[in-house]
Design a protein around this motif. Structure first.
Motif, PDB file in Angstrom:
ATOM      1  N   HIS A  33     -30.884   9.872  21.843  1.00  0.00           N
ATOM      2  CA  HIS A  33     -29.959  10.808  22.481  1.00  0.00           C
ATOM      3  C   HIS A  33     -29.401  10.130  23.722  1.00  0.00           C
ATOM      4  CE1 HIS A  33     -28.282  14.665  23.628  1.00  0.00           C
ATOM      5  NE2 HIS A  33     -28.677  14.391  24.855  1.00  0.00           N
ATOM      6  N   SER A  34     -28.088  10.171  23.874  1.00  0.00           N
ATOM      7  CA  SER A  34     -27.428   9.546  25.027  1.00  0.00           C
ATOM      8  C   SER A  34     -27.224  10.568  26.132  1.00  0.00           C
ATOM      9  CB  SER A  34     -26.079   8.965  24.622  1.00  0.00           C
ATOM     10  OG  SER A  34     -26.261   7.940  23.686  1.00  0.00           O
ATOM     11  N   MET A  35     -27.361  10.106  27.367  1.00  0.00           N
ATOM     12  CA  MET A  35     -27.148  10.956  28.533  1.00  0.00           C
ATOM     13  C   MET A  35     -25.645  11.091  28.790  1.00  0.00           C
ATOM     14  SD  MET A  35     -30.120  11.700  29.663  1.00  0.00           S
ATOM     15  CE  MET A  35     -31.784  11.114  29.542  1.00  0.00           C
ATOM     16  N   HIS A  36     -25.260  12.160  29.439  1.00  0.00           N
ATOM     17  CA  HIS A  36     -23.853  12.421  29.728  1.00  0.00           C
ATOM     18  C   HIS A  36     -23.362  11.698  30.965  1.00  0.00           C
ATOM     19  CE1 HIS A  36     -25.759  15.089  32.568  1.00  0.00           C
ATOM     20  NE2 HIS A  36     -24.599  15.407  33.086  1.00  0.00           N
ATOM     21  N   GLN A  37     -24.276  11.264  31.828  1.00  0.00           N
ATOM     22  CA  GLN A  37     -23.951  10.577  33.076  1.00  0.00           C
ATOM     23  C   GLN A  37     -24.952   9.440  33.266  1.00  0.00           C
ATOM     24  OE1 GLN A  37     -21.910  11.333  35.980  1.00  0.00           O
ATOM     25  NE2 GLN A  37     -20.713  12.677  34.658  1.00  0.00           N
ATOM     26  N   PRO A  38     -24.610   8.434  34.051  1.00  0.00           N
ATOM     27  CA  PRO A  38     -25.601   7.406  34.372  1.00  0.00           C
ATOM     28  C   PRO A  38     -26.739   7.992  35.216  1.00  0.00           C
ATOM     29  CG  PRO A  38     -23.384   6.643  34.886  1.00  0.00           C
ATOM     30  CD  PRO A  38     -23.278   8.090  34.544  1.00  0.00           C
ATOM     31  N   VAL A  39     -27.966   7.569  34.917  1.00  0.00           N
ATOM     32  CA  VAL A  39     -29.139   8.025  35.662  1.00  0.00           C
ATOM     33  C   VAL A  39     -29.335   7.098  36.847  1.00  0.00           C
ATOM     34  CG1 VAL A  39     -31.631   8.430  35.550  1.00  0.00           C
ATOM     35  CG2 VAL A  39     -30.199   8.944  33.571  1.00  0.00           C
ATOM     36  N   THR A  40     -29.360   7.667  38.064  1.00  0.00           N
ATOM     37  CA  THR A  40     -29.533   6.841  39.262  1.00  0.00           C
ATOM     38  C   THR A  40     -30.985   6.796  39.712  1.00  0.00           C
ATOM     39  OG1 THR A  40     -29.012   8.737  40.681  1.00  0.00           O
ATOM     40  CG2 THR A  40     -27.196   7.263  40.098  1.00  0.00           C
ATOM     41  N   VAL A  56     -32.184  12.115  38.010  1.00  0.00           N
ATOM     42  CA  VAL A  56     -31.101  12.349  38.952  1.00  0.00           C
ATOM     43  C   VAL A  56     -29.917  11.513  38.469  1.00  0.00           C
ATOM     44  CG1 VAL A  56     -30.341  12.188  41.342  1.00  0.00           C
ATOM     45  CG2 VAL A  56     -32.724  12.735  40.827  1.00  0.00           C
ATOM     46  N   PHE A  57     -28.768  12.170  38.333  1.00  0.00           N
ATOM     47  CA  PHE A  57     -27.588  11.519  37.779  1.00  0.00           C
ATOM     48  C   PHE A  57     -26.629  11.087  38.882  1.00  0.00           C
ATOM     49  CE2 PHE A  57     -29.270  14.223  34.464  1.00  0.00           C
ATOM     50  CZ  PHE A  57     -29.291  13.356  33.392  1.00  0.00           C
ATOM     51  N   ALA A  58     -25.666  10.262  38.500  1.00  0.00           N
ATOM     52  CA  ALA A  58     -24.703   9.710  39.459  1.00  0.00           C
ATOM     53  C   ALA A  58     -23.878  10.802  40.131  1.00  0.00           C
ATOM     54  CB  ALA A  58     -23.784   8.711  38.756  1.00  0.00           C
ATOM     55  N   ASN A  59     -23.649  11.911  39.460  1.00  0.00           N
ATOM     56  CA  ASN A  59     -22.843  12.983  40.048  1.00  0.00           C
ATOM     57  C   ASN A  59     -23.669  13.910  40.949  1.00  0.00           C
ATOM     58  OD1 ASN A  59     -24.343  14.442  38.197  1.00  0.00           O
ATOM     59  ND2 ASN A  59     -22.589  15.350  37.167  1.00  0.00           N
ATOM     60  N   GLY A  60     -24.956  13.584  41.161  1.00  0.00           N
ATOM     61  CA  GLY A  60     -25.815  14.383  42.029  1.00  0.00           C
ATOM     62  C   GLY A  60     -26.618  15.444  41.308  1.00  0.00           C
ATOM     63  N   GLU A  61     -26.346  15.624  40.019  1.00  0.00           N
ATOM     64  CA  GLU A  61     -27.073  16.618  39.238  1.00  0.00           C
ATOM     65  C   GLU A  61     -28.517  16.145  39.025  1.00  0.00           C
ATOM     66  OE1 GLU A  61     -26.242  19.153  35.162  1.00  0.00           O
ATOM     67  OE2 GLU A  61     -25.083  17.349  35.584  1.00  0.00           O
ATOM     68  N   GLN A  62     -29.446  17.088  39.027  1.00  0.00           N
ATOM     69  CA  GLN A  62     -30.858  16.756  38.868  1.00  0.00           C
ATOM     70  C   GLN A  62     -31.462  17.659  37.800  1.00  0.00           C
ATOM     71  OE1 GLN A  62     -33.011  16.611  42.535  1.00  0.00           O
ATOM     72  NE2 GLN A  62     -34.968  16.870  41.544  1.00  0.00           N
ATOM     73  N   TRP A  63     -32.194  17.045  36.859  1.00  0.00           N
ATOM     74  CA  TRP A  63     -32.893  17.787  35.814  1.00  0.00           C
ATOM     75  C   TRP A  63     -34.381  17.556  35.982  1.00  0.00           C
ATOM     76  CZ3 TRP A  63     -29.770  16.093  30.880  1.00  0.00           C
ATOM     77  CH2 TRP A  63     -28.459  16.600  30.963  1.00  0.00           C
ATOM     78  N   LYS A  64     -35.160  18.636  35.922  1.00  0.00           N
ATOM     79  CA  LYS A  64     -36.619  18.555  36.035  1.00  0.00           C
ATOM     80  C   LYS A  64     -37.256  19.261  34.856  1.00  0.00           C
ATOM     81  CE  LYS A  64     -36.996  18.783  41.054  1.00  0.00           C
ATOM     82  NZ  LYS A  64     -37.590  19.524  42.167  1.00  0.00           N
ATOM     83  N   THR A  65     -38.464  18.823  34.515  1.00  0.00           N
ATOM     84  CA  THR A  65     -39.184  19.503  33.443  1.00  0.00           C
ATOM     85  C   THR A  65     -39.612  20.889  33.903  1.00  0.00           C
ATOM     86  OG1 THR A  65     -41.224  18.459  34.171  1.00  0.00           O
ATOM     87  CG2 THR A  65     -40.101  17.441  32.327  1.00  0.00           C
ATOM     88  N   SER A  66     -39.632  21.786  32.961  1.00  0.00           N
ATOM     89  CA  SER A  66     -40.138  23.127  33.202  1.00  0.00           C
ATOM     90  C   SER A  66     -41.660  23.079  33.076  1.00  0.00           C
ATOM     91  CB  SER A  66     -39.545  24.081  32.173  1.00  0.00           C
ATOM     92  OG  SER A  66     -40.074  25.362  32.304  1.00  0.00           O
ATOM     93  N   GLU A  67     -42.352  23.824  33.922  1.00  0.00           N
ATOM     94  CA  GLU A  67     -43.820  23.826  33.886  1.00  0.00           C
ATOM     95  C   GLU A  67     -44.325  24.304  32.524  1.00  0.00           C
ATOM     96  OE1 GLU A  67     -46.166  22.883  36.204  1.00  0.00           O
ATOM     97  OE2 GLU A  67     -44.468  22.045  37.300  1.00  0.00           O
ATOM     98  N   LEU A  68     -45.252  23.561  31.950  1.00  0.00           N
ATOM     99  CA  LEU A  68     -45.902  23.902  30.690  1.00  0.00           C
ATOM    100  C   LEU A  68     -44.911  24.197  29.577  1.00  0.00           C
ATOM    101  CD1 LEU A  68     -48.828  26.067  32.042  1.00  0.00           C
ATOM    102  CD2 LEU A  68     -48.853  23.654  31.436  1.00  0.00           C
ATOM    103  N   ASP A  69     -43.846  23.411  29.508  1.00  0.00           N
ATOM    104  CA  ASP A  69     -42.836  23.586  28.474  1.00  0.00           C
ATOM    105  C   ASP A  69     -42.214  22.230  28.177  1.00  0.00           C
ATOM    106  OD1 ASP A  69     -41.184  24.798  26.666  1.00  0.00           O
ATOM    107  OD2 ASP A  69     -40.027  25.943  28.117  1.00  0.00           O
ATOM    108  N   VAL A  70     -41.590  22.117  27.020  1.00  0.00           N
ATOM    109  CA  VAL A  70     -40.865  20.900  26.674  1.00  0.00           C
ATOM    110  C   VAL A  70     -39.391  21.231  26.839  1.00  0.00           C
ATOM    111  CG1 VAL A  70     -40.393  19.208  24.874  1.00  0.00           C
ATOM    112  CG2 VAL A  70     -42.656  20.194  25.077  1.00  0.00           C
TER     113      VAL A  70
END
Length: 147
Positions: free
Chosen positions: A88-95, A125-139
C-alpha cells in the motif's frame, strides 16, 4: 330525481397512477442522494487513511485466522507498507516515523499485527504536517491534528 354524472368532474387531485409516479421520482432522488450523506463513509480528506486502515484490517484478519502475528514492512522512505505480496502506498511523503516509541530505521521497519486485534504503536508524520497514530488496542490509525 336526477343525478349529475359530472358532479365529480370539477374536483382536483392526483390519481393513483400520478401519485405512484411522484413517489417513484422522489424515491429515486433519495437513493441517489443517500450515498453522499453516508455518515459512516470516509470524507474525501480521510480516504487515504481509510484505505490504509482497510489494508491493515486485512492483515489483522490473516493474523486472527492463523493465530500468529503478522509482520508488515514499513518503508517510510519510499512511502509504502508491504505485507507478503501486497503493498500500500502512502498519499504523502513520510517525514518522521516511530514504532514502539523508537524512531524507525532509515531503511525499513518491521511492524507487528497480533491475532488479539492490536498492533505495535505506530506514529507517522507526513510532509504536509498530518500525523497518524495507532488506536489503542486496535489495528487502526487515527488522524491527529495538524501541527
Amino acid at each position: 330525481m336526477r343525478r349529475n354524472c359530472d358532479a365529480y368532474s370539477g374536483q382536483t387531485g392526483l390519481t393513483l397512477v400520478e401519485l405512484l409516479i411522484v413517489l417513484l421520482i422522489v424515491s429515486l432522488g433519495w437513493f441517489t442522494l443517500l450515498p453522499r450523506l453516508d455518515p459512516t463513509g470516509p470524507r474525501r480528506a480521510d480516504v487515504p487513511l481509510h484505505e490504509l486502515n482497510v489494508f491493515l484490517d486485512q492483515v489483522r484478519h490473516a493474523a486472527f485466522l492463523s493465530g500468529r502475528f503478522q509482520e508488515v514492512r514499513l518503508d517510510h522512505v519510499q512511502g509504502r507498507i508491504v505485507w507478503n505480496d501486497a503493498s500500500h502506498s502512502m498519499h504523502q511523503p513520510v517525514t518522521r516515523c516511530t514504532i514502539n516509541a523508537s524512531p524507525c530505521p532509515r531503511s525499513e521497519a518491521l511492524l507487528r499485527i497480533y491475532p488479539a486485534g492490536y498492533m505495535d504503536p505506530l506514529v507517522l508524520v507526513f510532509a504536509n504536517g498530518e500525523q497518524w497514530k495507532t488506536s489503542e488496542l486496535d489495528v487502526r490509525l487515527l488522524a491527529s491534528e495538524r501541527r
